[in-house]
Design an enzyme around this catalytic site. Structure first.
Site, PDB file in Angstrom:
ATOM      1  N   SER A  27       0.842  -1.207   0.000  1.00 27.74           N
ATOM      2  CA  SER A  27       0.000   0.000   0.000  1.00 27.74           C
ATOM      3  C   SER A  27       0.872   1.250   0.000  1.00 27.74           C
ATOM      4  O   SER A  27       0.368   2.366   0.025  1.00 27.74           O
ATOM      5  CB  SER A  27      -0.909  -0.003   1.236  1.00 27.74           C
ATOM      6  OG  SER A  27      -0.144  -0.141   2.421  1.00 27.74           O
ATOM      7  N   ASN A  32      -2.037  -2.387  13.420  1.00 22.00           N
ATOM      8  CA  ASN A  32      -3.491  -2.211  13.394  1.00 22.00           C
ATOM      9  C   ASN A  32      -3.936  -0.924  14.103  1.00 22.00           C
ATOM     10  O   ASN A  32      -4.749  -0.171  13.575  1.00 22.00           O
ATOM     11  CB  ASN A  32      -4.186  -3.427  14.018  1.00 22.00           C
ATOM     12  CG  ASN A  32      -3.912  -4.697  13.227  1.00 22.00           C
ATOM     13  OD1 ASN A  32      -3.355  -4.625  12.133  1.00 22.00           O
ATOM     14  ND2 ASN A  32      -4.277  -5.844  13.776  1.00 22.00           N
ATOM     15  N   THR A  41     -39.619  26.817 -10.439  1.00 21.09           N
ATOM     16  CA  THR A  41     -39.925  25.478  -9.929  1.00 21.09           C
ATOM     17  C   THR A  41     -40.151  24.650 -11.189  1.00 21.09           C
ATOM     18  O   THR A  41     -40.668  25.180 -12.196  1.00 21.09           O
ATOM     19  CB  THR A  41     -41.179  25.463  -9.028  1.00 21.09           C
ATOM     20  OG1 THR A  41     -42.293  25.882  -9.804  1.00 21.09           O
ATOM     21  CG2 THR A  41     -41.031  26.381  -7.818  1.00 21.09           C
ATOM     22  N   HIS A  42     -39.740  23.403 -11.170  1.00 23.92           N
ATOM     23  CA  HIS A  42     -39.784  22.545 -12.374  1.00 23.92           C
ATOM     24  C   HIS A  42     -39.020  23.173 -13.544  1.00 23.92           C
ATOM     25  O   HIS A  42     -39.339  22.918 -14.701  1.00 23.92           O
ATOM     26  CB  HIS A  42     -41.216  22.260 -12.825  1.00 23.92           C
ATOM     27  CG  HIS A  42     -42.136  21.875 -11.705  1.00 23.92           C
ATOM     28  ND1 HIS A  42     -42.346  20.561 -11.339  1.00 23.92           N
ATOM     29  CD2 HIS A  42     -42.866  22.633 -10.852  1.00 23.92           C
ATOM     30  CE1 HIS A  42     -43.198  20.531 -10.315  1.00 23.92           C
ATOM     31  NE2 HIS A  42     -43.517  21.778  -9.992  1.00 23.92           N
ATOM     32  N   SER A  48     -13.802  25.891 -27.918  1.00 28.63           N
ATOM     33  CA  SER A  48     -13.925  24.642 -28.656  1.00 28.63           C
ATOM     34  C   SER A  48     -12.826  24.601 -29.705  1.00 28.63           C
ATOM     35  O   SER A  48     -12.448  25.632 -30.272  1.00 28.63           O
ATOM     36  CB  SER A  48     -15.296  24.585 -29.318  1.00 28.63           C
ATOM     37  OG  SER A  48     -15.254  23.711 -30.418  1.00 28.63           O
ATOM     38  N   LYS A  77     -17.692  29.275 -29.304  1.00 29.09           N
ATOM     39  CA  LYS A  77     -18.083  28.654 -28.043  1.00 29.09           C
ATOM     40  C   LYS A  77     -17.292  29.143 -26.836  1.00 29.09           C
ATOM     41  O   LYS A  77     -16.128  29.483 -26.911  1.00 29.09           O
ATOM     42  CB  LYS A  77     -17.913  27.125 -28.144  1.00 29.09           C
ATOM     43  CG  LYS A  77     -18.840  26.529 -29.174  1.00 29.09           C
ATOM     44  CD  LYS A  77     -20.004  25.865 -28.529  1.00 29.09           C
ATOM     45  CE  LYS A  77     -19.585  24.484 -28.140  1.00 29.09           C
ATOM     46  NZ  LYS A  77     -20.645  23.665 -27.705  1.00 29.09           N
ATOM     47  N   ASN A 101     -17.266  27.351 -23.226  1.00 27.65           N
ATOM     48  CA  ASN A 101     -17.852  26.178 -22.552  1.00 27.65           C
ATOM     49  C   ASN A 101     -17.670  26.215 -21.036  1.00 27.65           C
ATOM     50  O   ASN A 101     -16.632  26.630 -20.537  1.00 27.65           O
ATOM     51  CB  ASN A 101     -17.226  24.891 -23.097  1.00 27.65           C
ATOM     52  CG  ASN A 101     -17.602  24.642 -24.542  1.00 27.65           C
ATOM     53  OD1 ASN A 101     -18.681  25.058 -24.977  1.00 27.65           O
ATOM     54  ND2 ASN A 101     -16.723  23.993 -25.286  1.00 27.65           N
ATOM     55  N   GLU A 108     -19.070  21.754 -15.362  1.00 28.89           N
ATOM     56  CA  GLU A 108     -19.385  20.376 -15.774  1.00 28.89           C
ATOM     57  C   GLU A 108     -18.518  19.360 -15.038  1.00 28.89           C
ATOM     58  O   GLU A 108     -18.974  18.279 -14.674  1.00 28.89           O
ATOM     59  CB  GLU A 108     -19.196  20.225 -17.288  1.00 28.89           C
ATOM     60  CG  GLU A 108     -20.248  20.968 -18.086  1.00 28.89           C
ATOM     61  CD  GLU A 108     -19.877  21.053 -19.557  1.00 28.89           C
ATOM     62  OE1 GLU A 108     -20.606  20.503 -20.382  1.00 28.89           O
ATOM     63  OE2 GLU A 108     -18.839  21.655 -19.882  1.00 28.89           O
ATOM     64  N   TYR A 118      -9.400  -6.374  12.924  1.00 25.61           N
ATOM     65  CA  TYR A 118      -8.801  -5.906  11.678  1.00 25.61           C
ATOM     66  C   TYR A 118      -8.747  -7.014  10.632  1.00 25.61           C
ATOM     67  O   TYR A 118      -8.464  -8.161  10.938  1.00 25.61           O
ATOM     68  CB  TYR A 118      -7.375  -5.402  11.942  1.00 25.61           C
ATOM     69  CG  TYR A 118      -6.648  -4.958  10.686  1.00 25.61           C
ATOM     70  CD1 TYR A 118      -6.783  -3.658  10.208  1.00 25.61           C
ATOM     71  CD2 TYR A 118      -5.858  -5.847   9.955  1.00 25.61           C
ATOM     72  CE1 TYR A 118      -6.148  -3.254   9.046  1.00 25.61           C
ATOM     73  CE2 TYR A 118      -5.210  -5.446   8.794  1.00 25.61           C
ATOM     74  CZ  TYR A 118      -5.363  -4.138   8.341  1.00 25.61           C
ATOM     75  OH  TYR A 118      -4.732  -3.747   7.187  1.00 25.61           O
ATOM     76  N   GLN A 158      -7.275  -2.107   4.279  1.00 32.69           N
ATOM     77  CA  GLN A 158      -6.275  -1.310   3.577  1.00 32.69           C
ATOM     78  C   GLN A 158      -6.899  -0.606   2.355  1.00 32.69           C
ATOM     79  O   GLN A 158      -6.394   0.402   1.884  1.00 32.69           O
ATOM     80  CB  GLN A 158      -5.122  -2.226   3.148  1.00 32.69           C
ATOM     81  CG  GLN A 158      -4.004  -1.551   2.411  1.00 32.69           C
ATOM     82  CD  GLN A 158      -2.765  -2.428   2.374  1.00 32.69           C
ATOM     83  OE1 GLN A 158      -2.050  -2.566   3.339  1.00 32.69           O
ATOM     84  NE2 GLN A 158      -2.533  -3.057   1.233  1.00 32.69           N
ATOM     85  N   LYS A 196      -8.199   3.470   1.855  1.00 32.73           N
ATOM     86  CA  LYS A 196      -7.460   4.717   1.659  1.00 32.73           C
ATOM     87  C   LYS A 196      -7.590   5.323   0.272  1.00 32.73           C
ATOM     88  O   LYS A 196      -7.834   6.524   0.126  1.00 32.73           O
ATOM     89  CB  LYS A 196      -5.999   4.522   2.033  1.00 32.73           C
ATOM     90  CG  LYS A 196      -5.831   4.508   3.539  1.00 32.73           C
ATOM     91  CD  LYS A 196      -4.455   4.138   3.977  1.00 32.73           C
ATOM     92  CE  LYS A 196      -4.535   3.369   5.263  1.00 32.73           C
ATOM     93  NZ  LYS A 196      -5.137   2.022   5.110  1.00 32.73           N
TER      94      LYS A 196
HETATM   95  N1  ARG Z   1      -1.159  -1.129   5.466  1.00 30.18           N
HETATM   96  C1  ARG Z   1      -2.110  -1.665   6.388  1.00 30.18           C
HETATM   97  C2  ARG Z   1      -3.448  -0.950   6.239  1.00 30.18           C
HETATM   98  O1  ARG Z   1      -3.481   0.063   5.648  1.00 30.18           O
HETATM   99  C3  ARG Z   1      -1.597  -1.515   7.770  1.00 30.18           C
HETATM  100  C4  ARG Z   1      -2.110  -2.497   8.759  1.00 30.18           C
HETATM  101  C5  ARG Z   1      -1.534  -3.817   8.547  1.00 30.18           C
HETATM  102  N2  ARG Z   1      -1.857  -4.712   9.573  1.00 30.18           N
HETATM  103  C6  ARG Z   1      -1.730  -6.023   9.456  1.00 30.18           C
HETATM  104  N3  ARG Z   1      -2.069  -6.754  10.464  1.00 30.18           N
HETATM  105  N4  ARG Z   1      -1.321  -6.562   8.355  1.00 30.18           N
HETATM  106  O2  ARG Z   1      -4.455  -1.409   6.692  1.00 30.18           O
END
Ligand code: ARG
Length: 470
Positions: A34, A121, A166-167, A288, A294, A296, A301, A328, A333, A336
């Site tokens: 990660s 964790n 409205t509408h 454009s 144009k 735009n 958008e 956990y 993971q 993120k």
């Molecule tokens: N990179 C992991 C995450 O974002 C960290 C936690 C990892 N923990 C484990 N027991 N493998 O969740």
């Protein structure tokens, strides 16, 4: 692919590799890593480690010298990351392992003590939360900036009349300021939702360790306070498995995007030549490649277009979480990337919306022209009949319907109908109608609390300033 085979019998290189005979396969390393996205947590993770180490020293779990070395090592790592001299690789999975491994490289055995009484964790839950908290502070500032640009424009357009819809059908005349202030209110609610979420997420997971807590005499209240939290999370299992803070913020972000998207949609409509209510600033429009005429509304958008991306991040993470047993699991993971993406896009959209509003040119005469066309003072005729001519509202509504029909048939705007013509439609109508029924009077007459009359809008602006811009 077959690296794992060729490396048979070679001791594994990873930090957790004690029980393993072989290294994991290259493909396993790539799905596991990660680091390419969680390196964004680096400075928060270092802050966390520094306070964890201070706490270990305070609790006499490590020595003064060891803590000192750890602090220096972590400072050095921070510097390397800022100066882009830090080496990242799949081998070390995530930011937490990268920092720890480098620390051991730099300071030796003392570095190996940093992970006492914690686990990745509780570590990841804590540094992610710290990162989220900081991001929320910048989102709050961006919301405030957008509110300010709306209020500044509102102050210039208290008496500017446009048809309210409205509408998407012309309904009643409103003040442009009043319309803009509606968005200030929406953003205000967004702000309070974030402030509310911030209160709830301000509890620290650190010290929950893997899930069950630790046998070391740690001080969770110390680390929580040192890292800017109100206190430690109550339950160690909840502490490492909770991602409510991610869901809550993503749902708040989705609602903000819905608001921005509605604003963007209005900008697109208003900029279209059929409406011509606004001219987009050069700085926020594009041309454009083939049609030279144009201009735009790409900025608006894109705001509208990015809304799905942000709201889908909520579904992404909630779907990932919904089947997970406590505590956990590595699935987590996956929280993120969608989160980072959603927050990045939310922030850019808030900034672009602010820029658009700030530099927008309002075509007051086009707004007025459309207001005059659409029979939008019809409700005022009905109200007049009720108030001045003692006609019950339902009858007044039906008489006004006849007036509009007459105007349509004779190609007249309502203010062009003469008293004789009115009397022919219903003899109860009195002469006063001709002076009362104008756009300006219509606007000024709607002076109930929260309504569009300039006198009320002026008060609303004052109040909005003190509520949101302080
Ligand atoms: N990179 C992991 C995450 O974002 C960290 C936690 C990892 N923990 C484990 N027991 N493998 O969740």
């Amino acid at each position: 692919m077959n690296k794992s085979k060729s490396k048979k019998n070679k001791q594994t290189s990873s930090i957790w590799g004690g029980r393993f005979k072989n290294d994991s396969s290259q493909i396993m390393k790539s799905i596991n890593a990660s680091i390419w996205f969680d390196k964004r947590l680096a400075s928060h993770d270092i802050m966390l480690s520094k306070e964890h180490s201070n706490m270990l020293y305070k609790q006499e779990i490590i020595s003064y010298r060891e803590n000192n070395k750890i602090q220096k090592g972590l400072n050095q790592i921070k510097k390397e990351i800022i100066e882009e001299k830090f080496h990242f690789s799949d081998e070390l999975e995530d930011i937490h392992m990268h920092i720890e491994a480098r620390l051991i490289e730099l300071i030796g055995d003392a570095g190996k003590k940093l992970h006492t009484a914690r686990s990745r964790n509780d570590q990841v839950a804590t540094s992610f939360k710290m990162w989220v908290k900081d991001e929320l502070d910048s989102v709050l500032i961006l919301i405030k900036n957008l509110q300010e640009s709306l209020i500044v424009q509102a102050e210039l357009h208290i008496d500017t009349i446009l048809p309210g819809f409205t509408h998407l059908q012309p309904a009643q005349p409103i003040s442009l300021a009043h319309h803009l202030l509606a968005y200030v209110e929406m953003l205000g609610r967004d702000k309070t939702r974030i402030e509310d979420a911030k209160k709830r997420l301000n509890k620290c997971p650190l010290g929950a360790a893997a899930l069950a807590g630790t046998s070391f005499p740690i001080d969770r209240f110390y680390t929580a306070k040192a890292l800017g939290f109100d206190g430690p999370m109550e339950n160690s299992i909840d502490a490492v498995s909770d991602r409510d803070f991610v869901l809550e913020v993503l749902s708040n972000a989705s609602i903000i995007m819905v608001h921005l998207s509605r604003l963007a949609e209005e900008i697109v409509i208003w900029a279209s030549p059929g409406f011509n209510f606004i001219t987009l600033p050069d700085s926020f429009s594009t041309g454009s490649s083939i049609m030279p005429q144009k201009r735009n509304p790409d900025a608006a958008e894109l705001i509208r277009g990015k809304t799905g991306r942000v709201s889908s991040a909520f579904y992404n993470v909630s779907t990932m979480l919904k089947g997970l047993p406590l505590a956990y699991s590595k699935d987590m993971q996956e929280d993120k990337e969608p989160f980072f993406d959603a927050i990045d896009n939310l922030k850019i959209c808030l900034s672009v919306a602010e820029g658009l509003i700030k530099e927008m040119i309002f075509n007051v005469s086009s707004m007025k022209k459309m207001a005059e066309l659409g029979y939008i003072i019809a409700t005022d005729i009905a109200d007049f009949l009720v108030k001045e001519c003692n006609v019950p509202f339902r009858d007044a509504h039906s008489i006004t319907g006849k007036v509009v029909k007459y105007a349509e048939k004779n190609n007249l705007t309502l203010d062009r109908i003469t008293l004789d013509q009115y009397k022919k439609i219903d003899k109860r109508i009195t002469g006063n109608i001709l002076t009362v029924i104008t756009l300006k009077n219509s606007l000024e007459s709607r002076n109930s609390y929260g309504a569009t009359a300039p006198i009320m809008v002026k008060k609303a602006i004052k109040k909005a300033k003190s509520r949101w811009l302080k």
